[in-house]
Design a protein around this motif. Structure first.
Motif, PDB file in Angstrom:
ATOM      1  N   GLU A  34       0.900  -1.201  -0.139  1.00  0.00           N
ATOM      2  CA  GLU A  34       0.035  -0.035  -0.082  1.00  0.00           C
ATOM      3  C   GLU A  34       0.839   1.450   0.050  1.00  0.00           C
ATOM      4  N   ALA A  35       1.950   1.288   0.928  1.00  0.00           N
ATOM      5  CA  ALA A  35       2.775   2.328   0.864  1.00  0.00           C
ATOM      6  C   ALA A  35       3.518   2.622  -0.473  1.00  0.00           C
ATOM      7  N   ALA A  36       3.796   1.619  -1.173  1.00  0.00           N
ATOM      8  CA  ALA A  36       4.586   1.355  -2.483  1.00  0.00           C
ATOM      9  C   ALA A  36       3.313   1.920  -3.332  1.00  0.00           C
ATOM     10  N   ILE A  37       2.300   1.719  -3.373  1.00  0.00           N
ATOM     11  CA  ILE A  37       1.322   2.169  -4.559  1.00  0.00           C
ATOM     12  C   ILE A  37       1.044   3.795  -4.205  1.00  0.00           C
ATOM     13  N   ILE A  38       1.037   4.136  -2.727  1.00  0.00           N
ATOM     14  CA  ILE A  38       1.023   5.734  -2.673  1.00  0.00           C
ATOM     15  C   ILE A  38       1.924   6.567  -3.325  1.00  0.00           C
ATOM     16  N   ARG A  39       3.379   5.774  -3.139  1.00  0.00           N
ATOM     17  CA  ARG A  39       4.575   6.444  -3.674  1.00  0.00           C
ATOM     18  C   ARG A  39       4.440   6.533  -5.256  1.00  0.00           C
ATOM     19  N   ILE A  40       4.000   5.144  -5.802  1.00  0.00           N
ATOM     20  CA  ILE A  40       3.778   5.486  -7.250  1.00  0.00           C
ATOM     21  C   ILE A  40       3.028   6.494  -7.905  1.00  0.00           C
ATOM     22  N   ARG A  41       1.787   6.607  -7.162  1.00  0.00           N
ATOM     23  CA  ARG A  41       0.731   7.412  -7.584  1.00  0.00           C
ATOM     24  C   ARG A  41       1.113   8.848  -7.334  1.00  0.00           C
ATOM     25  N   ALA A  42       1.816   9.103  -6.364  1.00  0.00           N
ATOM     26  CA  ALA A  42       2.346  10.483  -6.001  1.00  0.00           C
ATOM     27  C   ALA A  42       3.438  10.578  -7.441  1.00  0.00           C
ATOM     28  N   ALA A  43       4.400   9.868  -7.654  1.00  0.00           N
ATOM     29  CA  ALA A  43       4.959   9.843  -8.568  1.00  0.00           C
ATOM     30  C   ALA A  43       4.555  10.258  -9.835  1.00  0.00           C
ATOM     31  N   ILE A  44       3.436   9.446 -10.377  1.00  0.00           N
ATOM     32  CA  ILE A  44       2.596   9.665 -11.570  1.00  0.00           C
ATOM     33  C   ILE A  44       2.144  11.130 -11.617  1.00  0.00           C
ATOM     34  N   ARG A  45       1.474  11.759 -10.435  1.00  0.00           N
ATOM     35  CA  ARG A  45       1.100  13.086 -10.096  1.00  0.00           C
ATOM     36  C   ARG A  45       1.839  13.971 -10.574  1.00  0.00           C
ATOM     37  N   ALA A  46       3.170  13.827  -9.917  1.00  0.00           N
ATOM     38  CA  ALA A  46       4.231  14.699 -10.122  1.00  0.00           C
ATOM     39  C   ALA A  46       4.998  14.619 -11.215  1.00  0.00           C
ATOM     40  N   GLY A  47       4.763  13.616 -12.244  1.00  0.00           N
ATOM     41  CA  GLY A  47       5.492  13.348 -13.438  1.00  0.00           C
ATOM     42  C   GLY A  47       6.601  13.066 -13.266  1.00  0.00           C
ATOM     43  N   THR A  48       6.984  12.083 -12.271  1.00  0.00           N
ATOM     44  CA  THR A  48       8.337  11.582 -12.274  1.00  0.00           C
ATOM     45  C   THR A  48       8.245  10.024 -11.731  1.00  0.00           C
ATOM     46  N   ALA A  49       7.337   9.508 -12.539  1.00  0.00           N
ATOM     47  CA  ALA A  49       7.218   8.002 -12.478  1.00  0.00           C
ATOM     48  C   ALA A  49       8.164   7.339 -13.520  1.00  0.00           C
ATOM     49  N   ASP A  50       8.969   8.030 -14.143  1.00  0.00           N
ATOM     50  CA  ASP A  50      10.008   7.282 -14.687  1.00  0.00           C
ATOM     51  C   ASP A  50      11.311   7.105 -13.934  1.00  0.00           C
ATOM     52  N   SER A  51      11.315   7.412 -12.473  1.00  0.00           N
ATOM     53  CA  SER A  51      12.429   7.138 -11.752  1.00  0.00           C
ATOM     54  C   SER A  51      12.564   5.813 -11.472  1.00  0.00           C
ATOM     55  N   PRO A  52      13.984   5.193 -11.234  1.00  0.00           N
ATOM     56  CA  PRO A  52      13.915   3.818 -10.927  1.00  0.00           C
ATOM     57  C   PRO A  52      13.185   3.324  -9.624  1.00  0.00           C
ATOM     58  N   PRO A  53      13.260   4.154  -8.655  1.00  0.00           N
ATOM     59  CA  PRO A  53      12.350   3.681  -7.382  1.00  0.00           C
ATOM     60  C   PRO A  53      11.146   3.459  -7.615  1.00  0.00           C
ATOM     61  N   THR A  54      10.315   4.252  -8.548  1.00  0.00           N
ATOM     62  CA  THR A  54       8.957   3.871  -8.912  1.00  0.00           C
ATOM     63  C   THR A  54       8.850   2.449  -9.682  1.00  0.00           C
ATOM     64  N   GLY A  55       9.854   2.179 -10.472  1.00  0.00           N
ATOM     65  CA  GLY A  55       9.907   0.821 -11.141  1.00  0.00           C
ATOM     66  C   GLY A  55      10.198  -0.242 -10.144  1.00  0.00           C
ATOM     67  N   ASP A  56      10.972   0.019  -9.268  1.00  0.00           N
ATOM     68  CA  ASP A  56      11.301  -0.983  -8.064  1.00  0.00           C
ATOM     69  C   ASP A  56       9.957  -1.206  -7.349  1.00  0.00           C
ATOM     70  N   ASP A  57       9.222  -0.127  -6.818  1.00  0.00           N
ATOM     71  CA  ASP A  57       8.075  -0.122  -6.061  1.00  0.00           C
ATOM     72  C   ASP A  57       6.996  -1.125  -6.908  1.00  0.00           C
ATOM     73  N   LEU A  58       7.035  -0.889  -8.432  1.00  0.00           N
ATOM     74  CA  LEU A  58       5.874  -1.485  -9.096  1.00  0.00           C
ATOM     75  C   LEU A  58       6.121  -3.174  -9.104  1.00  0.00           C
ATOM     76  N   ILE A  59       7.481  -3.483  -9.279  1.00  0.00           N
ATOM     77  CA  ILE A  59       7.898  -4.820  -9.132  1.00  0.00           C
ATOM     78  C   ILE A  59       7.674  -5.396  -7.786  1.00  0.00           C
ATOM     79  N   PHE A  60       7.998  -4.632  -6.835  1.00  0.00           N
ATOM     80  CA  PHE A  60       7.718  -5.237  -5.766  1.00  0.00           C
ATOM     81  C   PHE A  60       6.270  -5.566  -5.422  1.00  0.00           C
ATOM     82  N   ILE A  61       5.396  -4.766  -5.768  1.00  0.00           N
ATOM     83  CA  ILE A  61       3.984  -4.984  -5.764  1.00  0.00           C
ATOM     84  C   ILE A  61       3.804  -6.381  -6.496  1.00  0.00           C
ATOM     85  N   GLN A  62       4.161  -6.187  -7.824  1.00  0.00           N
ATOM     86  CA  GLN A  62       3.758  -7.343  -8.609  1.00  0.00           C
ATOM     87  C   GLN A  62       4.268  -8.656  -8.000  1.00  0.00           C
ATOM     88  N   ARG A  63       5.484  -8.749  -7.487  1.00  0.00           N
ATOM     89  CA  ARG A  63       6.050 -10.020  -6.922  1.00  0.00           C
ATOM     90  C   ARG A  63       5.003 -10.496  -5.841  1.00  0.00           C
TER      91      ARG A  63
END
Lengths: 215, 217
Positions: free
Chosen positions: A16-45
């Motif tokens: 849930e914390a990772a989702i919040i971070r990803i969405r904040a990055a999307i809103r800020a236009g920084t979703a291309d940052s590596p930590p966002t990708g890592d958060d996404l993979i963490f959730i997917q796993r």
């Protein structure tokens, strides 16, 4: 039980914390940052683990259908995270983890309809033997019956029983009251094979609780 | 708005919570209390939920499962990279039509006069003068981030500039009192003055209620 659940609860909270971070990055236009990708993979796993666990339990679904469902699950997960109009994902991810993999498996299995979904049920419903009984009525677990007899009503058994889900516990209680499987199925509003599965899983979990070293 | 799967998940969670709280309830009895729109799907799904049971721990993967999981992870990473790679700019009109929304429907959702929304889509309103509340409403209604929405808003202006400079064939929507132009008819479109949001609002067919809301912004 709490100890066994803690890692799961922690994992849900981390997701849930990772989702919040990803969405904040999307809103800020920084979703291309590596930590966002890592958060996404963490959730997917995390989702993959649950998906595989359910796929094993629904073993009448073919490998091909499971693989298709896995991809559908990933697509769905990605879209759900990216869709800012699905706010409950940030606070109710446990429910999502419990249900969405199952739903994806169900949806995909329907496309493979026969034999994936119905095979096991049809076989359990087959009439066998000269008495015209259905197969599921003949399924007994002698070891479990013996274990019940030996254990009686000791404290360890009561604790193990309490650790089951309400439905599993109730089904076992009904069976111990010699209520037959068909009547149990009717009470639950499920098919007899599903009632059989609930009983068998309950017995299996009880055995695991009472004999942790047993496979 | 939740889709069918989301509704089912919510109903199934409530079913399990009801069982834990009140004891076993049959699936048909519970389904009878659910949203009629999902009843048909809910019963077999709840049976599947009971048949599958809850997972207490994630399983230890076999080598084959590990391999498939890694492949899935690779696909997910690629999908993320594709999504965040510089997206092709889409105009507001393109974003709206991709969601099968008419100008009228979208205007109603954000409480804006139809002609004003159409003017914004044509680039006839200075993007910088648009109220933040309007941008946020548009972004929500079109499921865009604020940044994506602003990029979409900028696109008509860029097209309009090319149009004035004769570098682009542009077929605008029919505007009130304007011309429907075709890219091949050789007609030079009338250049529409780019005005501030408040000027555009004043010139629009806004209702009193709409004016009251947006004049405050």
């Amino acid at each position: 039980m709490d100890g066994a659940r803690s890692p799961y609860v922690q994992m849900v909270q981390d997701c849930e914390a990772a989702i919040i971070r990803i969405r904040a990055a999307i809103r800020a236009g920084t979703a291309d940052s590596p930590p966002t990708g890592d958060d996404l993979i963490f959730i997917q796993r995390a989702v993959q683990g649950r998906f595989i666990g359910f796929a094993r339990r629904l073993r009448w679904i073919s490998d091909q259908a499971v693989e298709e469902a896995r991809q559908a699950m990933d697509d769905r997960l990605f879209d759900d995270i990216w869709s800012l109009t699905f706010p409950s994902l940030e606070t109710g991810f446990g429910s999502y983890l419990q249900h969405m993999p199952l739903r994806m498996l169900q949806n995909t299995a329907r496309n493979y309809r026969s034999p994936d979904v119905s095979l096991l049920i049809e076989h359990l419903d087959d009439t066998v033997g000269e008495d015209g009984m259905q197969r599921y009525e003949l399924i007994e677990d002698d070891d479990a019956q013996a274990a019940f007899a030996a254990i009686g009503d000791n404290e360890e058994f009561a604790e193990a029983l309490a650790s089951l889900s309400t439905v599993e516990r109730q089904v076992i209680a009904w069976r111990l009251q010699t209520i037959d499987n068909t009547a149990i199925a009717r009470r639950l509003g499920v098919s007899p094979p599903t009632a059989t599965r609930l009983y068998q899983r309950g017995v299996q979990l009880l055995r695991q609780r009472l004999n942790p070293t047993e496979e | 708005m939740p889709d069918q799967d989301q509704k089912l998940i919510e109903a199934a969670s409530q079913y399990l919570a009801t069982i834990e709280r009140d004891g076993v309830i049959s699936i048909p009895d519970y389904v009878a209390t659910a949203d009629p729109a999902i009843r048909e799907e809910l019963a077999p799904y709840l049976e599947l939920v009971l048949a599958a049971g809850a997972l207490e721990t994630s399983p230890v993967l076999t080598a084959q499962e590990q391999l498939l999981a890694e492949q899935a992870t690779t696909r997910m990473r690629e999908r993320w990279q594709q999504r965040v790679a510089a997206p092709a700019a889409q105009s507001l009109t393109a974003v709206r039509t991709a969601r099968k929304l008419s100008v009228k429907t979208l205007a109603q959702r954000i409480n804006l006069p139809v002609d004003l929304l159409a003017r914004i889509e044509r680039g006839g309103v200075a993007v910088g003068s648009l109220p933040a509340k309007l941008v946020a409403r548009l972004a929500t209604a079109l499921e865009q981030t604020d940044a994506q929405l602003r990029a979409a808003l900028e696109l008509p202006a860029a097209l309009s500039l090319q149009l004035r400079e004769g570098r682009h064939s542009y077929t605008p929507q029919l505007s009130p009192g304007g011309l429907r132009l075709h890219a091949q008819d050789g007609t030079v479109p009338q250049a529409e003055a780019v005005v501030s949001f408040h000027d555009a609002l004043a010139a629009s067919m806004a209702t009193a209620e709409q004016r009251a809301e947006w004049q405050q912004e």
